[in-house]
Motif scaffolding. Structure first.
Motif, PDB file in Angstrom:
ATOM      1  N   THR A  82       0.825  -1.207   0.000  1.00  0.00           N
ATOM      2  CA  THR A  82       0.000   0.000   0.000  1.00  0.00           C
ATOM      3  C   THR A  82       0.864   1.265   0.000  1.00  0.00           C
ATOM      4  OG1 THR A  82      -0.232  -0.006   2.415  1.00  0.00           O
ATOM      5  CG2 THR A  82      -1.973  -1.091   1.154  1.00  0.00           C
ATOM      6  N   CYS A  83       2.110   1.143   0.463  1.00  0.00           N
ATOM      7  CA  CYS A  83       3.037   2.286   0.438  1.00  0.00           C
ATOM      8  C   CYS A  83       4.218   2.078  -0.510  1.00  0.00           C
ATOM      9  CB  CYS A  83       3.594   2.560   1.830  1.00  0.00           C
ATOM     10  SG  CYS A  83       2.355   3.088   3.027  1.00  0.00           S
ATOM     11  N   HIS A  84       4.658   0.832  -0.676  1.00  0.00           N
ATOM     12  CA  HIS A  84       5.896   0.570  -1.403  1.00  0.00           C
ATOM     13  C   HIS A  84       5.693   0.081  -2.837  1.00  0.00           C
ATOM     14  CE1 HIS A  84       8.474   1.174   2.107  1.00  0.00           C
ATOM     15  NE2 HIS A  84       7.532   0.576   2.819  1.00  0.00           N
ATOM     16  N   SER A  85       4.468  -0.011  -3.299  1.00  0.00           N
ATOM     17  CA  SER A  85       4.244  -0.449  -4.686  1.00  0.00           C
ATOM     18  C   SER A  85       4.594   0.687  -5.645  1.00  0.00           C
ATOM     19  CB  SER A  85       2.795  -0.884  -4.891  1.00  0.00           C
ATOM     20  OG  SER A  85       1.940   0.234  -4.833  1.00  0.00           O
ATOM     21  N   ARG A  86       4.765   0.330  -6.892  1.00  0.00           N
ATOM     22  CA  ARG A  86       5.138   1.305  -7.926  1.00  0.00           C
ATOM     23  C   ARG A  86       4.130   2.437  -8.016  1.00  0.00           C
ATOM     24  NH1 ARG A  86       4.131   0.308 -13.231  1.00  0.00           N
ATOM     25  NH2 ARG A  86       3.527  -1.783 -12.648  1.00  0.00           N
ATOM     26  N   THR A  87       2.849   2.125  -7.851  1.00  0.00           N
ATOM     27  CA  THR A  87       1.802   3.137  -7.996  1.00  0.00           C
ATOM     28  C   THR A  87       1.586   3.978  -6.740  1.00  0.00           C
ATOM     29  OG1 THR A  87       0.137   1.495  -7.395  1.00  0.00           O
ATOM     30  CG2 THR A  87       0.580   1.806  -9.745  1.00  0.00           C
ATOM     31  N   ALA A  88       2.092   3.513  -5.567  1.00  0.00           N
ATOM     32  CA  ALA A  88       1.813   4.219  -4.310  1.00  0.00           C
ATOM     33  C   ALA A  88       2.938   5.124  -3.837  1.00  0.00           C
ATOM     34  CB  ALA A  88       1.500   3.195  -3.215  1.00  0.00           C
ATOM     35  N   VAL A  89       4.156   4.966  -4.362  1.00  0.00           N
ATOM     36  CA  VAL A  89       5.300   5.696  -3.796  1.00  0.00           C
ATOM     37  C   VAL A  89       5.226   7.208  -3.982  1.00  0.00           C
ATOM     38  CG1 VAL A  89       6.871   3.735  -3.880  1.00  0.00           C
ATOM     39  CG2 VAL A  89       6.751   5.267  -5.829  1.00  0.00           C
ATOM     40  N   GLN A 108      12.223 -12.616 -16.538  1.00  0.00           N
ATOM     41  CA  GLN A 108      11.277 -11.790 -17.291  1.00  0.00           C
ATOM     42  C   GLN A 108      10.620 -10.819 -16.311  1.00  0.00           C
ATOM     43  OE1 GLN A 108      10.881 -12.095 -20.681  1.00  0.00           O
ATOM     44  NE2 GLN A 108      12.601 -13.502 -20.470  1.00  0.00           N
ATOM     45  N   PHE A 109      10.447  -9.568 -16.731  1.00  0.00           N
ATOM     46  CA  PHE A 109       9.829  -8.579 -15.857  1.00  0.00           C
ATOM     47  C   PHE A 109       8.312  -8.671 -15.955  1.00  0.00           C
ATOM     48  CE2 PHE A 109      14.068  -6.841 -16.126  1.00  0.00           C
ATOM     49  CZ  PHE A 109      14.276  -6.457 -14.820  1.00  0.00           C
ATOM     50  N   LEU A 110       7.670  -8.614 -14.792  1.00  0.00           N
ATOM     51  CA  LEU A 110       6.217  -8.660 -14.699  1.00  0.00           C
ATOM     52  C   LEU A 110       5.683  -7.264 -14.389  1.00  0.00           C
ATOM     53  CD1 LEU A 110       5.974 -11.848 -12.447  1.00  0.00           C
ATOM     54  CD2 LEU A 110       5.938 -11.732 -14.951  1.00  0.00           C
ATOM     55  N   ALA A 111       4.393  -7.084 -14.551  1.00  0.00           N
ATOM     56  CA  ALA A 111       3.776  -5.788 -14.256  1.00  0.00           C
ATOM     57  C   ALA A 111       3.599  -5.580 -12.754  1.00  0.00           C
ATOM     58  CB  ALA A 111       2.423  -5.683 -14.950  1.00  0.00           C
ATOM     59  N   SER A 112       3.539  -6.663 -12.007  1.00  0.00           N
ATOM     60  CA  SER A 112       3.384  -6.561 -10.555  1.00  0.00           C
ATOM     61  C   SER A 112       4.455  -7.418  -9.872  1.00  0.00           C
ATOM     62  CB  SER A 112       1.986  -7.019 -10.139  1.00  0.00           C
ATOM     63  OG  SER A 112       1.778  -8.352 -10.547  1.00  0.00           O
ATOM     64  N   VAL A 113       4.499  -7.326  -8.555  1.00  0.00           N
ATOM     65  CA  VAL A 113       5.509  -8.055  -7.784  1.00  0.00           C
ATOM     66  C   VAL A 113       5.343  -9.550  -8.021  1.00  0.00           C
ATOM     67  CG1 VAL A 113       6.315  -8.590  -5.449  1.00  0.00           C
ATOM     68  CG2 VAL A 113       5.695  -6.247  -6.048  1.00  0.00           C
ATOM     69  N   THR A 114       6.472 -10.222  -8.283  1.00  0.00           N
ATOM     70  CA  THR A 114       6.447 -11.653  -8.546  1.00  0.00           C
ATOM     71  C   THR A 114       6.052 -12.426  -7.280  1.00  0.00           C
ATOM     72  OG1 THR A 114       7.769 -13.522  -9.324  1.00  0.00           O
ATOM     73  CG2 THR A 114       8.920 -11.865  -8.075  1.00  0.00           C
TER      74      THR A 114
END
Length: 155
Positions: A82-89, A108-114
Protein backbone atom coordinates in the motif's frame (compact mmCIF):
# COMPACT_ATOMS: atom_id res chain seq x y z
CA UNK A 1 44.75 -56.42 26.39
CA UNK A 2 46.52 -53.08 26.07
CA UNK A 3 43.83 -51.88 23.63
CA UNK A 4 41.04 -52.80 26.03
CA UNK A 5 42.66 -50.90 28.89
CA UNK A 6 43.23 -47.84 26.68
CA UNK A 7 39.63 -48.00 25.40
CA UNK A 8 38.27 -48.20 28.96
CA UNK A 9 40.49 -45.30 30.03
CA UNK A 10 39.30 -43.21 27.07
CA UNK A 11 35.65 -44.02 27.81
CA UNK A 12 36.00 -43.07 31.49
CA UNK A 13 37.80 -39.85 30.54
CA UNK A 14 35.05 -38.89 28.09
CA UNK A 15 32.31 -39.62 30.62
CA UNK A 16 33.98 -37.58 33.33
CA UNK A 17 34.61 -34.70 30.88
CA UNK A 18 30.94 -34.81 29.79
CA UNK A 19 29.77 -34.77 33.43
CA UNK A 20 32.03 -31.78 34.16
CA UNK A 21 30.82 -29.95 31.03
CA UNK A 22 27.16 -30.59 31.90
CA UNK A 23 27.63 -28.57 35.10
CA UNK A 24 29.43 -25.74 33.27
CA UNK A 25 27.39 -25.28 30.09
CA UNK A 26 27.26 -21.69 28.91
CA UNK A 27 23.72 -20.83 27.87
CA UNK A 28 21.77 -17.70 27.03
CA UNK A 29 19.76 -18.31 30.22
CA UNK A 30 22.56 -18.46 32.79
CA UNK A 31 20.55 -18.49 36.03
CA UNK A 32 17.95 -21.11 35.11
CA UNK A 33 18.72 -24.83 35.15
CA UNK A 34 18.24 -26.51 31.78
CA UNK A 35 15.40 -28.68 33.05
CA UNK A 36 13.33 -25.67 34.21
CA UNK A 37 11.49 -22.90 32.38
CA UNK A 38 12.81 -19.48 33.23
CA UNK A 39 11.11 -16.11 33.02
CA UNK A 40 11.40 -14.90 29.42
CA UNK A 41 13.16 -11.64 28.71
CA UNK A 42 10.90 -8.75 27.75
CA UNK A 43 10.15 -8.41 24.04
CA UNK A 44 12.36 -5.91 22.24
CA UNK A 45 10.62 -2.73 21.15
CA UNK A 46 10.52 -1.97 17.43
CA UNK A 47 12.50 1.03 16.25
CA UNK A 48 9.87 3.23 14.67
CA UNK A 49 12.09 6.02 13.34
CA UNK A 50 11.30 5.72 9.60
CA UNK A 51 15.00 6.37 9.00
CA UNK A 52 16.71 4.02 6.58
CA UNK A 53 19.31 1.82 8.22
CA UNK A 54 22.76 1.49 6.67
CA UNK A 55 23.34 -1.87 5.00
CA UNK A 56 26.31 -3.88 6.24
CA UNK A 57 27.09 -5.78 3.05
CA UNK A 58 26.14 -5.75 -0.64
CA UNK A 59 22.79 -7.32 -1.47
CA UNK A 60 21.64 -7.15 2.16
CA UNK A 61 17.85 -6.79 2.25
CA UNK A 62 17.00 -3.41 3.79
CA UNK A 63 15.75 -3.43 7.36
CA UNK A 64 12.21 -2.22 8.00
CA UNK A 65 12.54 1.08 9.94
CA UNK A 66 8.99 1.08 11.28
CA UNK A 67 6.64 -1.24 13.13
CA UNK A 68 4.75 -3.83 11.08
CA UNK A 69 2.53 -5.07 13.88
CA UNK A 70 -0.87 -5.92 12.47
CA UNK A 71 0.34 -5.95 8.85
CA UNK A 72 -1.43 -8.62 6.85
CA UNK A 73 0.76 -10.43 4.34
CA UNK A 74 -0.87 -13.49 2.86
CA UNK A 75 -1.80 -14.78 -0.60
CA UNK A 76 -4.73 -12.34 -0.83
CA UNK A 77 -3.24 -9.19 0.66
CA UNK A 78 0.09 -7.44 1.24
CA UNK A 79 -0.09 -4.36 3.48
CA UNK A 80 3.50 -3.36 2.57
CA UNK A 81 2.50 -2.70 -1.02
CA UNK A 82 0.00 0.00 0.00
CA UNK A 83 3.04 2.29 0.44
CA UNK A 84 5.90 0.57 -1.40
CA UNK A 85 4.24 -0.45 -4.69
CA UNK A 86 5.14 1.31 -7.93
CA UNK A 87 1.80 3.14 -8.00
CA UNK A 88 1.81 4.22 -4.31
CA UNK A 89 5.30 5.70 -3.80
CA UNK A 90 4.45 9.12 -5.22
CA UNK A 91 1.80 9.65 -2.55
CA UNK A 92 3.45 7.75 0.33
CA UNK A 93 7.03 8.97 -0.31
CA UNK A 94 8.19 5.49 0.72
CA UNK A 95 10.95 3.79 -1.29
CA UNK A 96 9.65 1.59 -4.08
CA UNK A 97 10.38 -2.12 -3.93
CA UNK A 98 13.46 -3.06 -5.93
CA UNK A 99 13.05 -3.77 -9.62
CA UNK A 100 14.29 -7.29 -8.87
CA UNK A 101 10.99 -7.91 -7.08
CA UNK A 102 9.24 -7.78 -10.49
CA UNK A 103 11.42 -10.49 -12.10
CA UNK A 104 10.22 -14.05 -12.36
CA UNK A 105 12.46 -17.14 -12.36
CA UNK A 106 13.15 -16.79 -16.06
CA UNK A 107 14.33 -13.17 -15.50
CA UNK A 108 11.28 -11.79 -17.29
CA UNK A 109 9.83 -8.58 -15.86
CA UNK A 110 6.22 -8.66 -14.70
CA UNK A 111 3.78 -5.79 -14.26
CA UNK A 112 3.38 -6.56 -10.55
CA UNK A 113 5.51 -8.06 -7.78
CA UNK A 114 6.45 -11.65 -8.55
CA UNK A 115 4.95 -14.30 -6.23
CA UNK A 116 8.42 -15.39 -5.12
CA UNK A 117 9.09 -11.88 -3.74
CA UNK A 118 5.56 -11.20 -2.47
CA UNK A 119 6.11 -12.18 1.19
CA UNK A 120 8.26 -9.25 2.32
CA UNK A 121 9.16 -10.48 5.81
CA UNK A 122 10.83 -13.54 4.31
CA UNK A 123 13.89 -11.31 3.79
CA UNK A 124 13.13 -7.95 5.39
CA UNK A 125 12.95 -7.69 9.18
CA UNK A 126 11.98 -4.83 11.48
CA UNK A 127 14.76 -3.17 13.46
CA UNK A 128 14.42 -3.46 17.25
CA UNK A 129 16.21 -2.03 20.27
CA UNK A 130 17.32 -5.53 21.32
CA UNK A 131 20.67 -5.91 22.99
CA UNK A 132 22.97 -8.46 21.31
CA UNK A 133 22.81 -11.94 22.86
CA UNK A 134 26.48 -12.58 22.13
CA UNK A 135 29.47 -10.38 21.35
CA UNK A 136 29.87 -9.57 17.69
CA UNK A 137 33.10 -8.54 16.03
CA UNK A 138 31.48 -7.82 12.66
CA UNK A 139 33.18 -5.00 10.74
CA UNK A 140 31.16 -3.17 8.12
CA UNK A 141 32.60 -3.28 4.59
CA UNK A 142 32.97 0.53 4.51
CA UNK A 143 35.10 0.39 7.67
CA UNK A 144 37.33 -2.23 6.04
CA UNK A 145 37.73 -0.08 2.92
CA UNK A 146 38.53 3.00 5.05
CA UNK A 147 41.09 0.99 7.03
CA UNK A 148 42.79 -0.28 3.86
CA UNK A 149 42.89 3.25 2.41
CA UNK A 150 44.41 4.65 5.63
CA UNK A 151 47.12 1.96 5.57
CA UNK A 152 47.90 2.68 1.92
CA UNK A 153 48.30 6.36 2.77
CA UNK A 154 50.94 5.60 5.44
CA UNK A 155 53.22 3.71 3.04
Amino acid sequence: MKRIVLSLFAAVSLLSAAAFAADNIATLRPHTPLAENGTPAPMAKPVNSDLRQVRNYPEQPPLIPHTIEGYQIDKNSNKCLTCHSRTAVEVSQAPMVSITHFMNRENQFLASVTPRRYFCNQCHVPQTDAKPLVENGFIDVDAVIDYVKSKEGTK
